[in-house]
Each structure stands twice: as structure tokens, then as C-alpha cells.
Enzyme design. Structure first.
Site, short mmCIF file in Angstrom:
data_model
loop_
_atom_site.label_atom_id
_atom_site.label_comp_id
_atom_site.label_asym_id
_atom_site.label_seq_id
_atom_site.Cartn_x
_atom_site.Cartn_y
_atom_site.Cartn_z
N ASP A 60 55.66 28.39 27.03
CA ASP A 60 56.89 29.21 26.95
C ASP A 60 58.18 28.39 27.08
OD1 ASP A 60 56.02 32.08 26.78
OD2 ASP A 60 54.85 31.47 28.53
N GLU A 65 66.54 29.44 28.43
CA GLU A 65 67.52 30.16 29.24
C GLU A 65 66.99 30.48 30.63
OE1 GLU A 65 70.37 33.85 28.38
OE2 GLU A 65 68.27 34.42 28.52
N ASP A 66 65.67 30.64 30.75
CA ASP A 66 65.12 31.10 32.03
C ASP A 66 65.15 30.04 33.12
OD1 ASP A 66 64.54 33.69 31.17
OD2 ASP A 66 62.73 32.99 30.16
N ARG A 85 55.26 28.73 34.28
CA ARG A 85 56.56 28.27 33.81
C ARG A 85 57.32 27.47 34.87
NH1 ARG A 85 60.18 32.00 30.35
NH2 ARG A 85 60.81 29.88 29.87
N ARG A 131 59.96 38.59 37.91
CA ARG A 131 60.17 37.14 37.87
C ARG A 131 61.25 36.66 38.84
NH1 ARG A 131 58.36 35.29 32.85
NH2 ARG A 131 56.65 36.62 32.17
N HIS A 161 63.15 41.23 31.71
CA HIS A 161 64.32 40.60 32.32
C HIS A 161 65.54 41.51 32.17
CE1 HIS A 161 62.32 36.52 31.46
NE2 HIS A 161 62.50 36.55 32.77
N CYS A 248 67.37 33.96 25.17
CA CYS A 248 66.53 33.04 25.94
C CYS A 248 66.20 31.77 25.21
CB CYS A 248 65.30 33.73 26.48
SG CYS A 248 64.46 34.75 25.34
C1 CIR Z 1 57.83 34.82 29.27
O1 CIR Z 1 57.14 35.84 29.43
O2 CIR Z 1 58.26 34.17 30.20
C2 CIR Z 1 58.11 34.37 27.86
N1 CIR Z 1 57.00 34.65 27.03
C3 CIR Z 1 59.34 35.04 27.33
C4 CIR Z 1 60.57 34.73 28.10
C5 CIR Z 1 61.74 35.44 27.57
N2 CIR Z 1 62.91 35.08 28.28
C6 CIR Z 1 63.97 35.87 28.38
O3 CIR Z 1 63.94 37.01 27.95
N3 CIR Z 1 65.02 35.38 29.02
#
Ligand code: CIR
Length: 253
Positions: A60, A65-66, A85, A131, A161, A248
Site C-alpha cells: 500500500d 498521504e497516510d 503499513r 487507523r 478515513h 492519498c
Molecule cells: C489502505 O487500506 O490502507 C490502503 N489500501 C488505502 C489507503 C487509502 N488512503 C487514504 O484514503 N488516505
């Protein structure tokens, strides 16, 4: 205004990324092409784009962005709530140090994924999700206050999110759908109600006067154009298969 963006090339292992969507497995080659167009869209908005190499260890990791929050005054490396992650942050640190004198950290037991953070000028709304937890949000608020900014906590139940269902377009205009339409803290904005069938497009992104909107959501595109914004559509269907929205895929600063 933003001048730069950080992105990370998708890896082949993205087909094993976390998802709750029922849209099938992403096609890696198509994702690469879509990512290139996303980069072009950022450049079209006047940004210098810094591109990190793909990392096969983290399916991922293209959702950069995360793992960090970049503000005009400080950079904060998050501590992602998804265990697969968590260490994505390690490869982000060096590039942040190039642009920020110091980088603050969210530490366990606190978790934060910055898809849960929405910036409105110098205030940051922080969603409590699966998260991002309370300790993480409190740590983040302390760091923001130390840097003369503010933060507040928003509860959410329906989406991954905070920014899955919200997109701030500047000028007090806020795209919102589902549970966010009725939250008291957002009533002071000009709420732009995103059709439930187009909820994915609530995560549209304002960059220097242009709004990036995911391709395939005509009602939302029309809604945004109706407010006078220039719109650039970007097809990110392969990232949508992994619950990933437009915002993201980059860190803008
Ligand atoms: C996740 O589940 O962490 C990733 N597959 C997708 C993350 C998406 N991030 C976001 O919306 N900020």
C-alpha cells in the site's frame, strides 16, 4: 498555495494491498499509467513532483498521504494503524528531512494515518477511525499547538478515513457525503453534498485553484465546476480497488 508534491510509484505487490472494496484486483500496468497521469495532473497545477521508487515490501506504499502530515510550519511522520503499513514511514523520513529542519513523530500506542486529517487553513480536523486512535490524535494536536496551529477530533463510523468522505476546496467550500453532511462542526462551511452513488468523488483535491476530480463521477464534476473551479479529471480506478482516493496518492506542501 502548494509548490511541491511527493508521490511513490506503485509496486507490483499492490495487488495484495488492503481493501474492503469489491471491485476486483488492481491491474498493475494500468495503475502505473494512471499514476503517470496523476503526476502530470500535479505538474499541470504548477507543482514540482518528487517521485519515490516503488517498494515491493509494502503493497500500500503508493498511498503516501497516510504516512506524513506536511504543514507550512512542521512535518509529522505518522504511525499507521494498519500493521502492514507501519514501517512505510521509514522510507519517507529522508525526503522529509530535505525540506524540514525537524520532523516530529507520532509514537505507539498512538496511531495516525493522515488520510484522517483534513487541513482548513491553520486548523486540522482529525478523524478517529480504525487507523487513527485517540492517543495518536492527542499527540498530533500537541505538535500542531507547539507550532501555532490547532486540531480537533471528529468521530466517524461509516468510512475508512476522514477524507474518504470529505474534501475541502478552500473558500469555505466543503465537499461532503454520508455521515459528514450532518456533523455540527461542518455546518459553518458551504457544504457541497456529494451524491451517495458518487461518494468516492468526495475525495477531490484542491491544488492552487484547480480541483482534481476522479474520472467517472459526472455529477460531482458538475457540482464543483458550478462553484467556478477549474476541474482536471484523473482516472484512478485501479487505486479505488484498494480503497485509495485521489488525495492519498500524494503529499502536497
Ligand atoms: C489502505 O487500506 O490502507 C490502503 N489500501 C488505502 C489507503 C487509502 N488512503 C487514504 O484514503 N488516505
Amino acid at each position: 498555495m502548494f509548490s511541491k508534491a511527493i508521490v511513490k510509484t506503485p509496486c507490483r505487490a499492490m495487488t495484495n494491498g488492503i481493501t474492503t472494496a469489491d471491485l476486483g484486483i488492481p491491474q498493475f500496468e494500468v495503475a502505473l499509467e494512471q499514476h503517470l497521469d496523476y503526476i502530470q495532473a500535479l505538474k499541470d497545477c504548477g507543482l514540482e513532483v518528487l517521485i519515490l521508487d516503488a517498494d515491493e515490501n509494502y503493497p500500500d506504499s503508493t498511498f503516501v498521504e497516510d504516512v506524513a502530515l506536511l504543514t507550512p510550519h512542521c512535518a509529522i511522520l505518522t504511525n499507521p494503524g494498519a500493521s502492514t503499513r507501519r514501517n512505510e514511514t521509514l522510507s519517507m523520513l529522508p525526503i522529509l528531512k530535505q525540506f524540514y529542519a525537524s520532523v516530529d513523530l507520532i509514537t505507539a500506542p498512538g496511531t495516525v494515518e493522515a488520510g484522517d486529517i483534513m487541513m482548513v487553513e491553520s486548523h486540522y480536523y482529525i478523524g478517529l477511525s480504525q487507523r487513527t486512535n485517540h492517543q495518536g490524535a492527542e499527540q498530533l494536536i500537541s505538535i500542531l499547538e507547539k507550532n501555532n496551529m490547532t486540531g480537533s477530533i471528529v468521530t466517524l463510523e461509516e468510512v475508512l478515513h476522514l477524507k474518504t468522505g470529505l474534501g475541502y476546496l478552500e473558500g469555505n467550500n466543503l465537499l461532503a457525503c454520508g455521515e459528514f453532511l450532518t456533523k455540527p462542526e461542518f455546518q459553518k462551511f458551504n457544504l457541497m453534498s456529494v451524491n451517495e452513488k458518487e461518494s468516492y468523488a468526495a475525495n477531490s483535491v484542491w491544488i492552487n485553484g484547480t480541483v482534481l476530480v476522479p474520472f467517472g463521477f459526472p455529477k460531482t464534476k458538475y457540482l464543483i465546476e458550478g462553484k467556478g473551479y477549474k476541474v482536471r479529471t484523473v482516472d484512478v480506478s485501479e487505486f479505488q480497488k484498494l480503497d485509495g482516493g485521489l488525495s492519498c496518492l500524494s503529499l502536497r506542501f
